[in-house]
Motif scaffolding. Structure first.
Motif, PDB file in Angstrom:
ATOM      1  N   GLY A 132       0.862  -1.177  -0.042  1.00 62.77           N
ATOM      2  CA  GLY A 132       0.096   0.070   0.074  1.00 62.77           C
ATOM      3  C   GLY A 132       0.984   1.165   0.054  1.00 62.77           C
ATOM      4  O   GLY A 132       1.784   1.224   0.423  1.00 62.77           O
ATOM      5  N   LEU A 133       0.006   2.405  -0.257  1.00 61.74           N
ATOM      6  CA  LEU A 133       0.664   3.565  -0.354  1.00 61.74           C
ATOM      7  C   LEU A 133       0.374   4.533   0.992  1.00 61.74           C
ATOM      8  O   LEU A 133      -0.819   4.295   1.202  1.00 61.74           O
ATOM      9  CB  LEU A 133       0.237   4.488  -1.468  1.00 61.74           C
ATOM     10  N   SER A 134       1.496   5.294   1.581  1.00 60.98           N
ATOM     11  CA  SER A 134       0.756   6.147   2.845  1.00 60.98           C
ATOM     12  C   SER A 134      -0.116   7.385   2.081  1.00 60.98           C
ATOM     13  O   SER A 134      -0.211   7.698   0.882  1.00 60.98           O
ATOM     14  CB  SER A 134       2.212   6.569   3.370  1.00 60.98           C
ATOM     15  N   SER A 237      -7.484  -8.655  -3.055  1.00 62.79           N
ATOM     16  CA  SER A 237      -8.101  -8.491  -4.311  1.00 62.79           C
ATOM     17  C   SER A 237      -7.384  -7.402  -5.295  1.00 62.79           C
ATOM     18  O   SER A 237      -6.670  -6.571  -4.703  1.00 62.79           O
ATOM     19  CB  SER A 237      -9.423  -8.172  -4.441  1.00 62.79           C
ATOM     20  N   LEU A 238      -7.499  -7.397  -6.618  1.00 62.71           N
ATOM     21  CA  LEU A 238      -6.905  -6.385  -7.399  1.00 62.71           C
ATOM     22  C   LEU A 238      -7.710  -4.852  -7.167  1.00 62.71           C
ATOM     23  O   LEU A 238      -7.279  -3.938  -6.925  1.00 62.71           O
ATOM     24  CB  LEU A 238      -7.119  -6.654  -8.764  1.00 62.71           C
ATOM     25  N   MET A 239      -8.803  -5.055  -6.569  1.00 62.66           N
ATOM     26  CA  MET A 239      -9.840  -3.990  -6.363  1.00 62.66           C
ATOM     27  C   MET A 239      -9.084  -3.310  -4.912  1.00 62.66           C
ATOM     28  O   MET A 239      -9.014  -1.997  -5.068  1.00 62.66           O
ATOM     29  CB  MET A 239     -11.264  -4.119  -5.751  1.00 62.66           C
ATOM     30  N   ALA A 240      -8.664  -4.106  -4.200  1.00 64.19           N
ATOM     31  CA  ALA A 240      -8.248  -3.504  -3.053  1.00 64.19           C
ATOM     32  C   ALA A 240      -6.670  -2.802  -3.207  1.00 64.19           C
ATOM     33  O   ALA A 240      -6.682  -1.645  -2.767  1.00 64.19           O
ATOM     34  CB  ALA A 240      -8.078  -4.554  -1.885  1.00 64.19           C
ATOM     35  N   VAL A 241      -6.018  -3.398  -4.259  1.00 62.49           N
ATOM     36  CA  VAL A 241      -4.668  -2.751  -4.526  1.00 62.49           C
ATOM     37  C   VAL A 241      -4.969  -1.573  -5.269  1.00 62.49           C
ATOM     38  O   VAL A 241      -4.171  -0.588  -4.673  1.00 62.49           O
ATOM     39  CB  VAL A 241      -4.155  -3.835  -5.308  1.00 62.49           C
ATOM     40  N   ALA A 242      -5.804  -1.720  -6.355  1.00 62.72           N
ATOM     41  CA  ALA A 242      -5.964  -0.388  -6.813  1.00 62.72           C
ATOM     42  C   ALA A 242      -6.520   0.799  -6.120  1.00 62.72           C
ATOM     43  O   ALA A 242      -6.388   2.041  -6.537  1.00 62.72           O
ATOM     44  CB  ALA A 242      -6.933  -0.565  -8.266  1.00 62.72           C
ATOM     45  N   PHE A 243      -7.514   0.658  -5.255  1.00 59.98           N
ATOM     46  CA  PHE A 243      -7.939   1.620  -4.342  1.00 59.98           C
ATOM     47  C   PHE A 243      -7.236   1.846  -3.073  1.00 59.98           C
ATOM     48  O   PHE A 243      -7.653   2.587  -2.298  1.00 59.98           O
ATOM     49  CB  PHE A 243      -9.451   1.378  -4.142  1.00 59.98           C
ATOM     50  N   ASN A 244      -6.239   1.098  -2.973  1.00 58.00           N
ATOM     51  CA  ASN A 244      -5.317   1.262  -1.837  1.00 58.00           C
ATOM     52  C   ASN A 244      -5.956   0.863  -0.448  1.00 58.00           C
ATOM     53  O   ASN A 244      -5.603   1.510   0.724  1.00 58.00           O
ATOM     54  CB  ASN A 244      -4.802   2.830  -1.493  1.00 58.00           C
ATOM     55  N   PHE A 245      -7.081   0.049  -0.544  1.00 59.42           N
ATOM     56  CA  PHE A 245      -7.703  -0.541   0.542  1.00 59.42           C
ATOM     57  C   PHE A 245      -6.748  -1.466   1.397  1.00 59.42           C
ATOM     58  O   PHE A 245      -7.150  -1.961   2.665  1.00 59.42           O
ATOM     59  CB  PHE A 245      -9.019  -1.136   0.229  1.00 59.42           C
TER      60      PHE A 245
END
Length: 420
Positions: A132-134, A237-245
């Motif tokens: 993730g990103l800060s 999931s890819l959704m979690a990665v893309a939205f930084n969840f």
């Protein structure tokens, strides 16, 4: 009540403010329905230009007026696409050149063959960062780019597409910086916002802060709440990665626009702030002549960026969608529009586009997040046809439009689509 009957809440009518030109009264009526229902709590704005004239300028609901500035989230991807298209048009950027030829560090982890064209079509596979990103990184495009240079892609670059929700801006922005020495935000200010006097900002000046209205969280109905509970986003999931969840803490999408740091720095994936009037005017400069100036994009450039480069199932969202080059080809979502229509939606439910075939530029903005409103809130499905119908009646009364755009539309319709 003395007879024991249940009291029925009284809904006070919501007044719609602003103006419409003759012939667009039906748009005002449709917007009034929206403000009385979907956008009542939080308010909304609607602005439409037709052949360079502001023909619809409306607002209503709680806490919003015509001059309010709202967080328009991914609408800034449309500004990114416009600046990139101008650089391609100028010959500064080559769509079929590898990203790593400008940015050597990006070649790591098998990304050396990815072209700028594929990146703009959301085909890079680099949709986020492991771990993730800060919060601080998300407000700084170049910091995100530095993290992503060595990031492994989540699918083989160029072979599929998935929405690069938070990172398309840093990725494309780094190419622009390497090629020009300027950021997309700086180029947008110099070439688009300032010359046209747009009330839409990639970097909100502090003196305009009093006009900003905070984004408001979604208020789901019980049925919507149940759907959300039945379909949670898996942390891997890819959704979690893309939205930084998958980050710690997870991405706070409402708090994002409400951060002064984000508004000041304007991360290009979603940090733009403005009014519907301002964003409609930006697209009016794409849709046709504005203030006596030629359209920003030449016909061949417009044909290229509006052509579908990715379509089919999105690996991130799981939905069926389509992307041009940075822009979304809006006819895939709203069939009343022409194949030339390009734009981008924003998370609360905003939608904005230019349709050069009809000379229309449209921007709808709302303050409170709608349910499943990422591709544009559901009320756009009623507002856009009302706008197109009114514009068509006006054009039919004034005579046929010019042939050049008809020729471009026919060309696009004959061009094979790249699908995943």
């Amino acid at each position: 009540m003395s007879d024991g009957q249940a009291q029925v809440p009284v809904r006070v009518p919501v007044r719609v403010h602003g103006t419409v030109e003759p012939g667009f009264e039906s748009v005002r009526e449709e917007f009034a329905t929206v403000v009385a229902n979907e956008a009542r709590d939080g308010g909304a704005q609607l602005a439409v230009h037709h052949h360079g004239r502001l023909v619809v300028d409306l607002w209503g609901g709680d806490g919003v007026d015509g001059d309010s500035l709202l967080g328009l989230y991914s609408s800034s991807k449309g500004a990114m696409a416009l600046v990139t298209a101008l650089l391609v048009q100028d010959g500064v950027l080559d769509l079929d050149r590898e990203v790593a030829s400008w940015w050597p560090e990006f070649a790591a982890e098998g990304k050396e063959g990815l072209t700028l064209r594929e990146l703009l079509a959301h085909r890079s596979g680099v949709i986020g960062a492991d771990g993730g990103l800060s919060v601080e990184e998300l407000a700084d495009d170049r910091a995100v780019a530095a993290r992503l240079a060595g990031q492994r892609p989540f699918w083989k670059p160029g072979t599929a597409h998935g929405y690069h929700a938070l990172v398309i801006g840093p990725l494309v922005g780094e190419v622009v910086v390497r090629a020009t020495g300027r950021t997309i935000q700086e180029l947008f200010e110099e070439r688009v916002r300032a010359p046209y006097g747009l009330d839409y900002y990639l970097g909100l000046p502090e003196e305009l802060e009093p006009r900003f209205r905070t984004a408001l969280p979604m208020r789901p109905t019980p049925a919507e709440r149940a759907l959300l509970a039945e379909n949670p986003i898996a942390p891997d999931s890819l959704m979690a990665v893309a939205f930084n969840f998958h980050a710690d803490p997870p991405f706070d999408i409402v708090g994002y626009a409400n951060s002064r740091t984000v508004r000041a720095r304007a991360p290009i994936s979603g940090g733009g702030v403005g009014s519907a009037r301002g964003l409609s005017r930006m697209y009016a400069a794409v849709a046709g002549e504005l203030d006596g100036r030629a359209p920003l994009l030449k016909p061949d450039t417009l044909a290229e960026v509006s052509r579908i480069h990715s379509s089919g199932q999105d690996l991130v969202t799981g939905s069926t969608n389509a992307f041009g080059l940075g822009f979304v080809p809006l006819a895939t979502r709203h069939p009343v529009l022409s194949p030339l229509a390009v734009g981008h939606s924003g998370a609360p439910g905003s939608q904005a586009f230019a349709d050069p075939a009809t000379g229309l530029a449209y921007s709808y903005a709302r303050r409170r997040f709608g349910f499943a409103a990422g591709p544009g809130a559901a009320e756009n499905d009623r507002l856009i046809p009302a706008v197109v119908a009114a514009a068509t009646r006006r054009d039919e009364a004034s005579g046929p439009a010019g042939e050049p755009f008809d020729m471009i539309v026919r060309c696009i319709e004959r061009t094979p689509r790249r699908t995943t």
